[in-house]
Design an enzyme around this catalytic site. Structure first.
Site: not given
Ligand code: NCD
Length: 307
Positions: A57-58, A87, A108, A136
């Site tokens: 959902r975010t 990498k 995130r 958050h």
């Protein structure tokens, strides 16, 4: 207050004038969307969403928000494996490069402090969409918006926070808002292993916020808001430690029936076993409405930061 550039911690968002501006804008955007009258203030702008941890959902709500405002989206899902991080590129370098293509970046990352590091390197706004067990902030904004929309106010409410208060970053970001609201009293319900970290307890003490810590789920009964969290499996050192606490609490019909008629149950989602699906039918179950509000609150925030 000068205009915010990056959104890293909830503390940056607690200004009442800013909250009113964002929440009024979110309600207006919702009305306009429903009336098919949305304008496209971010036409030609691009939002990059870089997710180094799972999300549904975010990420989707940020991307839907950007598109509804007329903008475009660049997206790196599962960025740990699918971006140059695999990498060995640092976040700072990745952000410097991506900021050449995008006008804002939603990040995130599993590491606490990652968004802060990204912001130091980035010429475009960074929005913290979760940094490990840290914060958050945009979820907290949605939670406060939902409480105000459902119950008309934050002031004077009795709010129970249930579950993984140690690792739940949505809880950590919600506290600065609750601490600042006059007359709020908090009931912190968790197993002993998942108590709210000392840093946040001290924050409540310094603000003289009324709060009680307990292990007993029955203490939800007088609450106006029951905010339930998932036990954050990904933050545990071993599966055995997770298993020991994962089923500590369950809001079932029996618990839901014991709540006040005019109360709400919130959850940032995803849920595992902490709320039984039967509870969804109860009018007090507000978590899907809360997820929906995320779209409009994030539209308001993107519009504020990017236009
Ligand atoms: C939360 C998160 O990622 O911290 N989810 C969300 O953003 N809606 C809560 C969780 O994962 O338990």
């Amino acid at each position: 207050m000068s205009k915010l550039r990056h959104v890293i911690r909830a503390e940056q968002l607690v200004d009442p004038a800013l909250l009113d501006e964002l929440f009024n804008s979110a309600s207006k955007l919702e009305r306009d969307d429903k009336a098919l009258k949305l304008e496209h203030p971010l036409r030609g702008r691009i939002l990059a969403t870089m997710f180094y941890e799972p999300s549904t959902r975010t990420r989707f709500s940020f991307e839907a928000a950007m598109q509804k405002l007329g903008g475009g989206v660049l997206t790196a899902e599962n960025a740990l494996d699918n971006s140059s991080a695999s990498k060995g590129e640092t976040i700072a370098d990745t952000v410097r490069v991506v900021s050449g293509y995008a006008d804002a970046i939603v990040l995130r990352h599993p590491q606490v402090g990652a968004a802060e590091m990204a912001a130091e390197a980035s010429p475009v706004p960074i929005i913290n969409a979760g940094d490990g067990a840290g914060e958050h902030p945009t979820q907290a904004l949605i939670d406060v918006y939902t409480i105000r929309k459902e119950l008309g106010r934050l002031e004077g409410l009795n709010i129970a926070l249930v579950g993984d208060l140690k690792n739940g970053r949505t809880i950590h970001s919600l506290l600065p808002f609750l601490r600042n609201a006059p007359g709020v009293s908090l009931t912190l319900i968790s197993p002993p292993q998942l108590r709210l970290p000392g840093k946040y307890v001290r924050m409540l003490q310094e603000a003289d916020t009324r709060f009680a810590e307990t292990t007993r789920l029955a203490r939800v009964q007088p609450a106006d808001v029951v905010y339930v969290t998932r036990v954050q499996r990904e933050r545990f050192a071993s599966e055995a430690e997770y298993d020991a606490v994962k089923d500590s609490y369950r809001i079932d019909l029996h618990v839901a029936d014991s709540l006040k008629a005019r109360s709400i149950i919130l959850h940032a989602l995803p849920r595992t076993t902490e709320i039984s699906p039967e509870v969804d039918q109860d009018a007090r179950a507000a978590y899907f409405r809360q997820a929906r509000n995320g779209l409009y609150v994030r539209m308001a925030l993107l519009n504020y930061l990017m236009s």
